[in-house]
Design an enzyme around this catalytic site. Structure first.
Site, PDB file in Angstrom:
ATOM      1  N   HIS A 121      44.488  24.656  53.213  1.00  0.00           N
ATOM      2  CA  HIS A 121      43.084  24.690  52.946  1.00  0.00           C
ATOM      3  C   HIS A 121      42.852  25.734  51.563  1.00  0.00           C
ATOM      4  CE1 HIS A 121      39.397  23.986  55.368  1.00  0.00           C
ATOM      5  NE2 HIS A 121      40.629  24.363  56.043  1.00  0.00           N
ATOM      6  N   LYS A 169      28.222  29.883  44.999  1.00  0.00           N
ATOM      7  CA  LYS A 169      29.772  29.804  46.385  1.00  0.00           C
ATOM      8  C   LYS A 169      30.675  31.244  46.268  1.00  0.00           C
ATOM      9  CE  LYS A 169      31.123  26.959  42.935  1.00  0.00           C
ATOM     10  NZ  LYS A 169      31.516  25.708  43.628  1.00  0.00           N
ATOM     11  N   ARG A 170      31.123  31.705  46.528  1.00  0.00           N
ATOM     12  CA  ARG A 170      31.642  33.041  46.608  1.00  0.00           C
ATOM     13  C   ARG A 170      32.476  33.692  45.338  1.00  0.00           C
ATOM     14  NH1 ARG A 170      33.292  35.948  51.330  1.00  0.00           N
ATOM     15  NH2 ARG A 170      33.963  37.253  50.280  1.00  0.00           N
ATOM     16  N   LYS A 197      37.079  30.502  40.590  1.00  0.00           N
ATOM     17  CA  LYS A 197      35.756  29.652  40.564  1.00  0.00           C
ATOM     18  C   LYS A 197      34.982  29.688  39.222  1.00  0.00           C
ATOM     19  CE  LYS A 197      35.009  29.257  45.647  1.00  0.00           C
ATOM     20  NZ  LYS A 197      35.125  28.105  46.192  1.00  0.00           N
ATOM     21  N   THR A 211      33.244  22.178  48.802  1.00  0.00           N
ATOM     22  CA  THR A 211      32.230  20.954  49.874  1.00  0.00           C
ATOM     23  C   THR A 211      30.778  21.196  49.189  1.00  0.00           C
ATOM     24  OG1 THR A 211      32.091  22.819  51.608  1.00  0.00           O
ATOM     25  CG2 THR A 211      33.829  21.293  51.480  1.00  0.00           C
ATOM     26  N   LYS A 257      26.955  18.609  48.558  1.00  0.00           N
ATOM     27  CA  LYS A 257      25.940  18.822  48.859  1.00  0.00           C
ATOM     28  C   LYS A 257      25.166  18.727  48.172  1.00  0.00           C
ATOM     29  CE  LYS A 257      27.759  22.865  52.420  1.00  0.00           C
ATOM     30  NZ  LYS A 257      27.663  23.830  51.663  1.00  0.00           N
TER      31      LYS A 257
HETATM   32  C1  LIG Z   1      29.199  25.341  51.124  1.00  0.00           C
HETATM   33  C2  LIG Z   1      29.346  26.393  50.960  1.00  0.00           C
HETATM   34  C3  LIG Z   1      30.708  27.312  50.488  1.00  0.00           C
HETATM   35  C4  LIG Z   1      31.102  26.781  50.235  1.00  0.00           C
HETATM   36  O1  LIG Z   1      31.121  26.571  48.736  1.00  0.00           O
HETATM   37  P1  LIG Z   1      31.411  25.370  47.586  1.00  0.00           P
HETATM   38  O2  LIG Z   1      31.131  25.605  46.466  1.00  0.00           O
HETATM   39  O3  LIG Z   1      32.674  24.555  48.244  1.00  0.00           O
HETATM   40  O4  LIG Z   1      32.961  26.930  47.801  1.00  0.00           O
HETATM   41  C5  LIG Z   1      29.743  28.448  50.488  1.00  0.00           C
HETATM   42  N1  LIG Z   1      29.105  29.076  51.458  1.00  0.00           N
HETATM   43  C6  LIG Z   1      28.333  28.248  51.652  1.00  0.00           C
HETATM   44  C7  LIG Z   1      27.066  29.334  52.415  1.00  0.00           C
HETATM   45  C8  LIG Z   1      28.317  26.810  51.708  1.00  0.00           C
HETATM   46  O5  LIG Z   1      26.996  26.033  52.596  1.00  0.00           O
END
Ligand SMILES: *Cc1c(COP(=O)(O)O)cnc(C)c1O
Length: 817
Positions: A355, A543-544, A549, A651, A655
């Site tokens: 990952h 995101k985190r 990022k 991911t 979304k």
């Molecule tokens: C999808 C998701 C992530 C991952 O987000 P990235 O933008 O790909 O880092 C992190 N936290 C939550 C709650 C999510 O639903």
């Protein structure tokens, strides 16, 4: 159990009164949630049993997905959706005076994960069950999930996430299926009939107790199992184990120390904390999970050489790599197999997903820690390493550099990625670009040795949660436009392409987006007291929080916009609301400072009458799955701006795409594949490429200081971090941020990419002024998002890695009682 609304209402009333002993009129939302949840779980019990019976009778091959994280979120709404009774229940409850959304809101998120990796596991569980595969999850039942985030004076404060406080209606405790897990002790060996026998003496025994959660497939799909393990003391207080008078208190203390194994999720997926407890968690999961798999396998009375044909074990990153030596231990010490046979079986059963290539996230464990805590497992790792190195020596005589790079044990550390590669038959990256980087750089030597083991499986998301449940109006529009075929095969969403210029379709899309934006605005106002304009552009980065990022790039650009508006109050600009949501690892100081910076900028911007009508900044507290479901359908712009080469896949990007946002992003992770589908016009790409980033690393030719001196705007922004001014309350407030950029030469190229980012943002401003142009581009994104549905991803895992087939059976006629 109930096939229409009236039956449902009747059953619900009966349940409520029976279970709670109170009249319907006195029930609270929380009671209604509990009753409904229990009813649904009981309702699926029959199909759960039928699924298991069908698997058993057909001798189905099972895949077990081992993961230290499952970020499931709430289950009620998705379970109702998958069962096909969502609308019936909504209407029924409505007639009884309850709004389903409010009832759903009673459920605590199962936040047993940090971010993308844990959410991927959850999406995969949904796809496995919905497609009819025998695929199950194996995880830990952490008493406390990912911390709950509060923002106090702009700073992140962490509170324990007590998600089980009100009970968990979905789980079934199965104490009779508990297994023993051993730590510590001393290994003794003796010879018996010419064979060496190993036994661990004085080990500490603990119980692993499983809790099962049904994973409900879509409309008559299978009901699979998420089995999560809890650690419990295996000492009997009555045995007088502690002979002193304080025995009972010692016992309590000991119990608590045992239970600590499944107490907390580590709130960090990218830094190895080097904690023994984390190692204990990993072994606990691997040992318990394997024992329960093999117990089921043994009931079939098959020879062990059939194991790889009947069982696939997948490890989600290196966290569960100990399944490899643990399976070896069980096959050799318990089943009496020889090394070669055990190794052949193990390495044909286990497969591994990588990952990340961030070097600080590559797991390594100190040899002394593993040797003490898991003495027998350590011996096996040592033997795997010895044999592997001997093979390397034969194959690459004299190539010591290669040996040093590939060895599993090196310099008193165990490299879990190397162990995972050597001990598994498949290694996959999570996006095309990421897999190429693994093959050509990070794991080059392994790829040369085992070219056939490496493959790509681009991540995906379940469209049932992220489109149908999170954005029901949009899903309804798709049904009206395309029929229902896309629900089973989301790639059929490309059928939307001919409608991208259709003005009445565009209008519907715009209305739905507007509605979602109004809902989010209402939430933000009620929760955080900030009033935002639903007609402004909603520009979202959730995101985190991590350096790579680059939330910093985003907030610096907002500071720059503020400066521009102050310098030139007449500046023509489409009003924009910048929305952030992010948790920082509690020990990650720089990340926490960036949260504080975002909040300071929000304070300055939102209160300044000269700018607040054109820009607003909101930092949403406690980003989580259920919050994501509210935010993402309301987004116009999706920020996917990681430093090229650092985000393995992402991911979140998928979304947003599925919900009709335009992405501003770098050529990183799955962004590359999104761009391939939609083209330059429909995705706003900027910034350094991976090749350029690597070139800078190679030549050392990047100077952040020079960059900041060349660009007036950057110099000003940097000064605004360390001098008193609109964004600070004292001098040097953001010293750590400043130093990361200047003294540490801007590891993530924020300053380098700033100009390109600002230009691209200005372009977005222009395009948004033409609603039809904008919406047309959004529709192209929605139409291509089906490629990123996790159903597609899971089919590839099933066909190419696990070699399993769906159970194409209507299970509803099976007799289970
Ligand atoms: C999808 C998701 C992530 C991952 O987000 P990235 O933008 O790909 O880092 C992190 N936290 C939550 C709650 C999510 O639903």
């Amino acid at each position: 159990m109930f096939s229409n609304k009236e039956e449902f209402k009747k059953a619900f009333r009966l349940h409520l009164v029976r279970r709670l002993g109170i009249p319907l009129a006195e029930a609270k939302a929380d009671d209604v949630y509990k009753i409904l949840g229990n009813m649904i779980r009981e309702y699926v019990g029959k199909n759960w049993a039928r699924t298991n019976l069908a698997y058993k009778e057909r001798g189905e091959k099972h895949v077990y997905y081992f993961s230290l994280e499952f970020l499931m979120g709430r289950l009620l709404g998705n379970n109702l959706l998958n069962l096909g009774i969502l609308n019936m229940v909504r209407e029924g409850l409505g007639e009884l005076g309850w709004e389903l959304e409010a009832i759903e809101g009673q459920e605590s998120d199962a936040g047993l994960g940090n971010g993308g990796l844990g959410r991927l596991a959850a999406c995969f569980m949904d796809s496995l069950a919905s497609l009819g595969y025998a695929g199950h999850g194996c995880g830990i039942r952490y008493k406390y999930g990912l911390f709950e985030q509060r923002i106090v004076d702009g700073n992140q404060v962490e509170l324990p996430d007590d998600w089980l406080q009100k009970g968990n209606v979905w789980e079934v405790r199965r104490p009779e299926k508990r297994v023993e897990v051993f730590f510590w002790g001393r290994v003794e060996s003796r010879e018996e009939n010419g064979r060496l026998i190993f036994e661990t003496k004085n080990a500490e025994k603990i119980w692993a107790v499983p809790y099962d959660i049904p994973l409900i497939g879509y409309r008559g799909g299978n009901v699979n199992t998420l089995r999560i393990w809890s650690a419990e003391s295996a000492l009997d207080p009555l045995t007088g184990y502690f002979p002193s008078g304080e025995g009972y208190y010692k016992y309590l203390e000991f119990s608590r120390s045992i239970e600590s194994i499944s107490e907390f999720l580590y709130p960090d997926d990218s830094n190895e904390e080097g904690k023994r407890l984390r190692l204990k968690q990993q072994y606990f999961l691997c040992s318990a999970g394997l024992q329960s798999i093999l117990r089921t396998y043994d009931k079939q009375r098959l020879a062990y050489d059939q194991l790889p044909a009947k069982v696939a074990i997948h490890i989600n990153d290196t966290h569960p790599t100990l399944v490899i030596p643990e399976l070896m231990r069980i096959l050799i010490d318990v089943k009496g197999m020889g090394w070669d046979e055990a190794w052949d079986i193990t390495s044909r059963t286990v497969s591994y997903t990588n990952h990340t290539i961030l070097s600080e996230a590559l797991e390594k464990w100190p040899v002394p820690m593993v040797r003490e805590l898991l003495p027998r497992v350590y011996m096996i790792i040592e033997e795997i390493n010895k044999r592997f190195c001997a093979m390397l020596l034969e194959r690459y005589p004299g190539d010591e550099r290669r040996m040093a790079e590939m060895a599993i044990i090196y310099g008193d550390q165990i490299r879990m990625a190397n162990l995972a590669i050597v001990g598994s038959y498949s290694i996959n990256g999570v996006a095309a670009l990421h897999t190429e980087i693994l093959k050509q750089r990070e794991m080059k030597a392994f790829h040369e040795l085992y070219p056939d083991r490496f493959n790509n499986k681009t991540n995906g998301i379940t469209h049932r949660r992220w489109l149908m449940h999170a954005n029901p109006e949009l899903a309804e529009l798709y049904k009206e436009t395309l029929g229902e075929e896309w629900v089973r095969d989301p790639r059929k969403l490309t059928g939307l392409l001919p409608y991208r210029q259709d003005s009445s379709f565009q209008q519907r899309v715009q209305d739905i987006k507007q509605d979602n934006k109004r809902k989010l605005s209402g939430y933000i106002l009620s929760k955080q007291g900030i009033s935002i304009d639903p007609l402004s552009i909603f520009d979202v980065q959730v995101k985190r929080l991590h350096g790579y990022k680059r939330q910093l790039l985003n907030i610096m650009h907002i500071m720059h916009l503020y400066n521009e508006l102050k310098d030139n109050p007449a500046k023509d600009m489409t009003p924009r609301t910048f929305i952030f949501g992010a948790k920082a690892a509690p020990g990650y100081y720089l990340a926490k400072q960036i949260i504080k910076l975002i909040n300071n900028v929000a304070g300055a911007v939102n209160h300044d009458p000269q700018v607040r009508d054109r820009i607003k900044v909101v930092f949403l507290e406690n980003y989580s799955v259920s919050l994501a479901e509210l935010i993402i359908p309301a987004a116009d712009v999706s920020e996917q701006i990681s430093t090229a080469g650092k985000e393995a896949s992402g991911t979140g990007n998928m979304k947003f795409m599925m919900n009709g946002a335009l992405t501003i992003g770098t050529m990183d992770g799955a962004n590359v594949e999104m761009h391939e589908m939609v083209g330059d016009r429909n995705m706003l790409i900027f910034g350094l490429s991976v090749e350029q980033v690597l070139e800078y690393y190679r030549t050392g030719g990047y100077s952040a200081r020079r960059k900041s001196e060349e660009d007036e705007r950057l110099h000003r922004l940097l000064m605004q971090m360390i001098q008193t001014g609109p964004f600070t309350s004292h001098e040097w407030e953001f010293e750590a941020v400043y130093r990361s950029l200047i003294d540490h030469n801007d590891e993530y190229f924020v300053l380098e990419d700033f100009a390109a980012y600002a230009d691209t943002q200005a372009q977005i401003d222009q395009v948004y002024r033409n609603p039809s142009d904008w919406t047309g581009r959004a529709i192209v994104n929605m139409a291509h998002a089906g490629k990123f549905a996790s159903d597609c991803t899971i089919r590839q895992y099933a066909n190419e890695i696990w070699r399993i087939r769906p159970l194409n059976e209507d299970i509803s006629s099976r007799q289970v009682y």
